[in-house]
Design an enzyme around this catalytic site. Sequence first.
Site, PDB file in Angstrom:
ATOM      1  N   LYS A   1       0.791  -1.283   0.024  1.00 57.40           N
ATOM      2  CA  LYS A   1       0.100  -0.062  -0.051  1.00 57.40           C
ATOM      3  C   LYS A   1       0.825   1.334  -0.086  1.00 57.40           C
ATOM      4  CE  LYS A   1      -3.837   2.186   0.365  1.00 57.40           C
ATOM      5  NZ  LYS A   1      -3.628   2.869  -0.910  1.00 57.40           N
TER       6      LYS A   1
ATOM      7  N   LYS B   1       5.334   1.782  -3.133  1.00 57.51           N
ATOM      8  CA  LYS B   1       5.174   3.045  -3.676  1.00 57.51           C
ATOM      9  C   LYS B   1       5.588   2.975  -5.244  1.00 57.51           C
ATOM     10  CE  LYS B   1       4.750   7.400  -2.409  1.00 57.51           C
ATOM     11  NZ  LYS B   1       4.008   7.910  -1.172  1.00 57.51           N
TER      12      LYS B   1
ATOM     13  N   GLY C   1      -2.776   8.253  -4.166  1.00 55.47           N
ATOM     14  CA  GLY C   1      -2.267   9.345  -4.817  1.00 55.47           C
ATOM     15  C   GLY C   1      -0.809   9.774  -3.976  1.00 55.47           C
ATOM     16  N   ASP C   2      -0.018  10.930  -4.568  1.00 56.07           N
ATOM     17  CA  ASP C   2       1.074  11.315  -4.090  1.00 56.07           C
ATOM     18  C   ASP C   2       1.193  12.611  -4.777  1.00 56.07           C
ATOM     19  OD1 ASP C   2       3.244  10.706  -1.770  1.00 56.07           O
ATOM     20  OD2 ASP C   2       4.272  11.648  -3.605  1.00 56.07           O
TER      21      ASP C   2
HETATM   22  P1  NDP Z   1       0.704  17.986  -4.535  1.00 58.20           P
HETATM   23  O1  NDP Z   1       1.075  17.619  -5.721  1.00 58.20           O
HETATM   24  O2  NDP Z   1      -1.127  18.128  -4.168  1.00 58.20           O
HETATM   25  O3  NDP Z   1       1.403  19.352  -3.884  1.00 58.20           O
HETATM   26  C1  NDP Z   1       2.774  19.219  -3.765  1.00 58.20           C
HETATM   27  C2  NDP Z   1       2.995  20.513  -3.400  1.00 58.20           C
HETATM   28  O4  NDP Z   1       4.469  20.718  -3.225  1.00 58.20           O
HETATM   29  C3  NDP Z   1       2.761  21.432  -4.811  1.00 58.20           C
HETATM   30  O5  NDP Z   1       2.826  22.999  -4.025  1.00 58.20           O
HETATM   31  C4  NDP Z   1       4.148  21.589  -5.277  1.00 58.20           C
HETATM   32  O6  NDP Z   1       4.579  22.711  -6.060  1.00 58.20           O
HETATM   33  C5  NDP Z   1       5.075  21.501  -4.307  1.00 58.20           C
HETATM   34  N1  NDP Z   1       6.337  20.761  -4.610  1.00 58.20           N
HETATM   35  C6  NDP Z   1       6.386  19.565  -5.117  1.00 58.20           C
HETATM   36  N2  NDP Z   1       7.883  19.433  -5.508  1.00 58.20           N
HETATM   37  C7  NDP Z   1       8.503  20.306  -5.090  1.00 58.20           C
HETATM   38  C8  NDP Z   1       9.832  20.559  -5.309  1.00 58.20           C
HETATM   39  N3  NDP Z   1      10.606  19.698  -5.844  1.00 58.20           N
HETATM   40  N4  NDP Z   1      10.091  21.668  -4.891  1.00 58.20           N
HETATM   41  C9  NDP Z   1       9.475  22.481  -4.288  1.00 58.20           C
HETATM   42  N5  NDP Z   1       8.138  22.642  -4.280  1.00 58.20           N
HETATM   43  C10 NDP Z   1       7.547  21.232  -4.694  1.00 58.20           C
HETATM   44  O7  NDP Z   1       1.233  16.755  -3.735  1.00 58.20           O
HETATM   45  P2  NDP Z   1       0.637  16.528  -1.972  1.00 58.20           P
HETATM   46  O8  NDP Z   1       0.291  17.643  -1.333  1.00 58.20           O
HETATM   47  O9  NDP Z   1      -0.025  15.042  -2.095  1.00 58.20           O
HETATM   48  O10 NDP Z   1       2.303  15.756  -1.422  1.00 58.20           O
HETATM   49  C11 NDP Z   1       2.994  16.878  -0.880  1.00 58.20           C
HETATM   50  C12 NDP Z   1       4.042  15.920   0.182  1.00 58.20           C
HETATM   51  O11 NDP Z   1       3.325  15.168   1.077  1.00 58.20           O
HETATM   52  C13 NDP Z   1       4.892  14.805  -0.598  1.00 58.20           C
HETATM   53  O12 NDP Z   1       6.061  14.890   0.017  1.00 58.20           O
HETATM   54  C14 NDP Z   1       4.103  13.546  -0.369  1.00 58.20           C
HETATM   55  O13 NDP Z   1       4.902  12.528  -0.455  1.00 58.20           O
HETATM   56  C15 NDP Z   1       3.662  13.882   0.809  1.00 58.20           C
HETATM   57  N6  NDP Z   1       2.396  13.152   1.471  1.00 58.20           N
HETATM   58  C16 NDP Z   1       1.307  12.899   0.642  1.00 58.20           C
HETATM   59  C17 NDP Z   1      -0.028  12.032   1.062  1.00 58.20           C
HETATM   60  C18 NDP Z   1      -1.028  12.440   0.323  1.00 58.20           C
HETATM   61  O14 NDP Z   1      -2.205  11.734   0.728  1.00 58.20           O
HETATM   62  N7  NDP Z   1      -1.285  12.934  -0.684  1.00 58.20           N
HETATM   63  C19 NDP Z   1       0.269  11.407   2.221  1.00 58.20           C
HETATM   64  C20 NDP Z   1       1.411  11.491   2.838  1.00 58.20           C
HETATM   65  C21 NDP Z   1       2.534  12.163   2.488  1.00 58.20           C
HETATM   66  P3  NDP Z   1       4.289  22.635  -7.629  1.00 58.20           P
HETATM   67  O15 NDP Z   1       2.592  22.747  -7.956  1.00 58.20           O
HETATM   68  O16 NDP Z   1       4.962  24.205  -8.096  1.00 58.20           O
HETATM   69  O17 NDP Z   1       5.284  21.681  -8.267  1.00 58.20           O
HETATM   70  O1  2IT Z   2       2.989   8.983   1.288  1.00 61.15           O
HETATM   71  C1  2IT Z   2       1.860   8.693   1.569  1.00 61.15           C
HETATM   72  O2  2IT Z   2       1.638   7.964   2.806  1.00 61.15           O
HETATM   73  C2  2IT Z   2       0.756   8.787   0.654  1.00 61.15           C
HETATM   74  N1  2IT Z   2       1.097   9.190  -0.223  1.00 61.15           N
HETATM   75  C3  2IT Z   2      -0.533   8.153   0.672  1.00 61.15           C
HETATM   76  C4  2IT Z   2      -0.446   6.669   0.512  1.00 61.15           C
HETATM   77  C5  2IT Z   2      -1.771   6.007   0.419  1.00 61.15           C
HETATM   78  O3  2IT Z   2      -1.951   4.667  -0.023  1.00 61.15           O
HETATM   79  O4  2IT Z   2      -2.900   6.463   0.839  1.00 61.15           O
END
Ligand code: NDP
Ligand code: 2IT
Length: 447
Positions: free
Chosen positions: A93, A129, A168-169
């Site tokens: 997952k 992942k 998603g991520d």
């Molecule tokens: P999104 O794509 O929704 O948002 C990502 C944000 O981070 C955007 O504002 C983006 O800017 C910015 N960003 C991404 N890459 C870079 C970079 N290399 N340098 C600077 N800014 C960057 O993703 P999420 O909000 O889902 O994910 C954000 C973080 O949270 C990640 O690390 C992800 O692994 C983690 N995460 C996400 C989960 C989820 O359920 N979605 C769960 C747990 C962790 P821009 O639009 O300009 O690229």
């Molecule tokens: O980093 C993370 O935990 C996620 N992007 C969410 C993973 C998931 O299976 O909901």
Amino acid sequence: MELTNEYLLGIQKKVEQKNPAEVEFHQAAKEVLMSLQPVVEKDPKYIESGVIERIIEPERQIMFRVPWVDDSGKIQVNRGFRVQFNSAIGPYKGGLRFHPTVNLGVIKFLGFEQIFKNSLTTLPMGGGKGGSDFDPKGKSEGEIMRFCQSFMTELYRHIGPDTDVPAGDINVGGREIGYMFGQYKRITNTFAGVLTGKGLTFGGSLARTEATGYGLCYFTENMLQANGKSFKGQTVVISGSGNVAIYAHQKATELGAKVVAMCDSNGYVYDKNGIDLAAIKQIKEVERKRIKEYLNYHPDAEYHEGCKGIWTIPCDIALPSATQNEIDEESAKALAANGCYCVSEGSNMSSTPEAIEVYFANKMLYGPAKAANAGGVAVSGLEMSQNSERLSWTFEEVDNKLKAIMKDIFENCDEKSKAYGMPGNYMAGANIAGFLKVADAMIAQGN
Ligand code: NDP
Ligand code: 2IT
């Protein structure tokens, strides 16, 4: 903290030799090995069983070609990945990330951390992942759809509701999950809970969209309260302006904090009156534009090019929620110098090892990603449960379960940090707690 245990140092060396150039994976592995020092010193079972050598090697790594036709009729090629890291306590997952910086080392660090994070949620999920080096920036709606369909045309054979359940991520949200789900359904002729984060009309869970950001704030509030503080009246900086950042802003504000800065990969906005979340949602969720547009809504706010400067804004609490290694030593020092006393990670591996040293040296509260951001995958686990019983729960039911899970995660990290002689080191607590459950299951299963 340093890695000094001879046995674990040997494992780290092997990881680096066998996986050359995968620097993010080396970094994630080293942090866990460092945290496990008191564990192997206390119980030789974890050495004799070879379980650490086993857990650090993915069960399976899949890499594949993703050809797709762009709007001009030209065939483009990207690389797809799915690393099925560990299935000791449940089906693989973890999310899918679409970003030009994606490579095997990035997916492996994320998959490795996912094992421990998923274990912490208390739900039966293994770690995995995936993703692609596809860059969705500037692509049309049709290009995004064709890419997702081509990606799933290969991925479908490796996943399944009892095998591997992606979500998603970065750059993979409801839209992309919808296209991938549709393609999986077409190819297999089954309507299955094979992805989480689905649309609400086809098996998605209420509160999944909010889960990571909300969960981050629930974890952080528990950590703050255990240390005589709370979000109330605090100034907060949140990096990113995507899924995690937006819902972290919403919950932190609800808990009485003021969020004064957010960013995207181009730059950051500082609004001393508090960032207007409705404007951010309109720009990011509806129009998919740059955060600079915020000035059209609030001309009195400041915009600065580049993301790093966001950590120079004075705040009490920082919630990095963009990407890995976004806080380095210099940024951590800037935070500390400005009075920030708490860093809690929404993004995976937000902080470099040097930044973490700065947090500890300054006695800051540090909420490590695999505990603090586990709310997203926790609600994914709840989505899987709802899909299995073909029922859906109310927002309130899911949110209450999320709250309880995040509290439990904090308490588990706190308890393990104390039991292993590192009180207040929630990083070690999270790594140890996540590890013990998976390691014991692996030993019991003999693989
Ligand atoms: P999104 O794509 O929704 O948002 C990502 C944000 O981070 C955007 O504002 C983006 O800017 C910015 N960003 C991404 N890459 C870079 C970079 N290399 N340098 C600077 N800014 C960057 O993703 P999420 O909000 O889902 O994910 C954000 C973080 O949270 C990640 O690390 C992800 O692994 C983690 N995460 C996400 C989960 C989820 O359920 N979605 C769960 C747990 C962790 P821009 O639009 O300009 O690229
Ligand atoms: O980093 C993370 O935990 C996620 N992007 C969410 C993973 C998931 O299976 O909901």
